[in-house]
Design an enzyme around this catalytic site. Structure first.
Site, short mmCIF file in Angstrom:
data_model
loop_
_atom_site.label_atom_id
_atom_site.label_comp_id
_atom_site.label_asym_id
_atom_site.label_seq_id
_atom_site.Cartn_x
_atom_site.Cartn_y
_atom_site.Cartn_z
N LYS A 89 0.80 -1.22 0.00
CA LYS A 89 0.00 0.00 0.00
C LYS A 89 0.84 1.28 0.00
O LYS A 89 0.33 2.37 -0.25
CB LYS A 89 -0.94 -0.02 1.20
CG LYS A 89 -1.97 -1.12 1.12
CD LYS A 89 -2.97 -0.85 0.02
CE LYS A 89 -4.06 -1.86 -0.05
NZ LYS A 89 -5.15 -1.48 -0.96
C1 LIG Z 1 -2.87 -7.45 3.42
C2 LIG Z 1 -3.55 -7.08 2.15
N1 LIG Z 1 -3.68 -7.95 1.19
C3 LIG Z 1 -4.31 -7.67 0.02
C4 LIG Z 1 -4.88 -6.47 -0.20
C5 LIG Z 1 -5.64 -6.22 -1.48
O1 LIG Z 1 -5.11 -5.23 -2.26
P1 LIG Z 1 -6.05 -4.25 -3.08
O2 LIG Z 1 -6.72 -3.38 -2.10
O3 LIG Z 1 -5.10 -3.52 -3.98
O4 LIG Z 1 -7.04 -5.08 -3.83
C6 LIG Z 1 -4.81 -5.55 0.81
C7 LIG Z 1 -5.49 -4.31 0.66
O5 LIG Z 1 -5.70 -3.60 1.61
C8 LIG Z 1 -4.11 -5.85 2.00
O6 LIG Z 1 -4.00 -4.99 3.00
#
Ligand SMILES: Cc1ncc(COP(=O)(O)O)c(C=O)c1O
Length: 464
Positions: A60
């Protein structure tokens, strides 16, 4: 980016030491690491994109930097401004890191299902954190979405990031994560596997990779309790699919604008249990200390391995670091409380609760109060550190029915023989056979402390 004094540019040291103006200069360019043991039965090589190499320890960071820079360009975020966002924690950390560099205030709303570690880290990075209930609808005024939106309407010079519908989220992955994967695999990637939350990661990377090679398969990883897979297959939000779940970061009860479902070939659901067990396995067997949703992603690959061939090349996204889940999937008691971890030895049955015991001279009335207050059925009777007897609720009742004045007597006058004592490496079979004859078993750990194991503890452990 790095600035190097002119006089250093001729020295051989120059190439080795690159000075970054700020830690955010290290966002991106994360490594690809080959997986071995956890995908031993998967016919194709699997390469993990380890995103906890980012300074905020999650993927992120990429979107945080991009969304803030774009908001500044568009005038949404001005000097001295306040950044407001609803986050599962990781986006908050990325935003807080960039905000520290640029001097912005941060207010984050999150849900009470997120780990305490995540909330504490946000506060450590100077953010104000508001914890909202998990089990409310997205449009409920108490939800973390609604609270963030409302705050951004009330606080002057504030900017609501809204990573769910902010298309700079997926743009960050189109501009950085996608190109990195293409370059690192020299264009040989055939399958992308990534957890799906806001949809920014999977859509942004897919936008770039499918431009390069439309044949690349894109597999999104979802969880039970989320409506994303159903929406991908029917175009409808199915309320029956939406219910609380434990896996963090993926799954949704809304459809964020970041999704371009036409770029996603398949949604694979993974249970909270399988994701937790797989995350632990990746950490133990690959030495990559991963977060919850990384477990979901590798489990999805194993569930779909029949669709893979040796000439395929799979890239899987590992979004964050395991340290954020110390109190959960990496806590054996948390796992056992959910029936996800089989007990192996006496030590696995004891849990962290302190031993409640009574002194042999204590009056029976005191024992009655203790059993009632703690809601327990029996306790060991001690002489100092030595168990000399035991007393149970039913035994006391029998004595009281025979003579009510027994309540004033010292417990040693009516106690039963002591519970058997085993060392904490005793096998679970030993404990279970002792619990056939005794109400409880005492377990002595390496430090010499005693713990108690009751039939209830064994029952819970065997129910795994
Ligand atoms: C630990 C984790 N995995 C996967 C994701 C998924 O990513 P995206 O929000 O880009 O779909 C997030 C999103 O917050 C996350 O914090």
């Amino acid at each position: 980016m790095a600035t190097v004094a002119p006089q250093l540019q001729s020295s051989p040291v120059y190439l080795r030491i690159m000075i970054y103006q700020h830690i955010t200069g290290l966002i991106g360019n994360t490594p690809l690491v080959q997986l071995h043991r956890v995908v031993a039965d998967v016919p194709a090589p699997v390469w993990a994109k380890v995103e906890w190499f980012n300074p905020g320890h999650s993927i992120k960071d990429r979107i945080a930097l991009k969304m803030i820079e774009e908001a500044e360009k568009k005038g949404w975020l001005r000097p001295g401004g306040t950044i407001i966002e609803g986050t599962s924690g990781n986006t908050g950390m990325g935003l807080a890191l960039v905000a520290i560099q640029k001097g912005y205030r941060c207010i984050f709303t999150t849900t009470d299902k997120q780990s305490k570690e995540k909330v504490d880290i946000l506060k450590a990075l100077g953010a104000e954190v508001i914890v909202c209930p998990t089990n409310v609808d997205a449009d409920d005024p108490r939800s973390y979405y609604s609270v963030a939106r409302r705050l951004s309407e009330q606080i002057p010079n504030s900017w609501y990031v809204n990573q769910y519908d902010n298309l700079d989220n997926r743009q960050a992955h189109y501009e950085t994560t996608g190109p990195e994967i293409w370059e690192q695999t020299e264009g040989r990637i055939t399958h992308l596997v990534a957890g799906a939350g806001t949809g920014g990661t999977i859509t942004g990377i897919a936008m770039f990779l499918k431009e390069k090679n439309p044949a690349i398969k894109v597999w999104a990883v979802d969880t039970y309790g989320s409506t994303l897979k159903a929406y991908h297959e029917t175009g409808q939000i199915d309320p029956n699919e939406i219910y609380p779940y434990l896996t963090e970061g993926i799954g949704e009860d809304i459809i964020p604008a970041n999704y371009d479902f036409s770029l996603i070939d398949h949604f694979e659901k993974v249970t909270d249990r399988d994701a937790a067990l797989m995350a632990r396995e990746i950490t133990r067997r690959e030495g990559i200390f991963v977060g919850y949703s990384s477990g979901s992603a590798v489990q999805a690959i194993r569930q779909l391995k029949h669709q893979l061939r040796p000439d395929h090349r799979v890239v899987v996204i590992f979004p964050d670091h395991g340290s954020r889940y110390i109190g959960k999937i990496y806590n054996d008691e948390w796992m056992r409380d959910r029936g996800w971890l089989r007990a192996a030895s006496a030590a696995d049955l004891t849990g962290a609760r302190p031993l409640i015991s009574v002194d042999r001279h204590a009056p029976v009335a005191e024992i009655i109060r203790l059993l009632t207050n703690h809601g327990i059925d029996q306790v060991p009777v001690m002489d100092g550190q030595t168990p000399v007897g035991s007393i149970s609720e039913s035994a006391i009742l029998n004595h009281l029915l025979a003579d009510a004045l027994v309540r004033n007597q010292p417990v040693e006058t009516i106690m039963d023989p002591p519970f058997p004592v085993v060392s904490d490496d005793a096998g679970i079979e030993t404990v279970s056979s002792l619990l056939q004859q005794h109400q409880a078993v005492l377990v002595r750990d390496a430090a010499g402390n005693l713990h108690i194991v009751t039939k209830t503890d064994l029952m819970k452990a065997l129910a795994c």
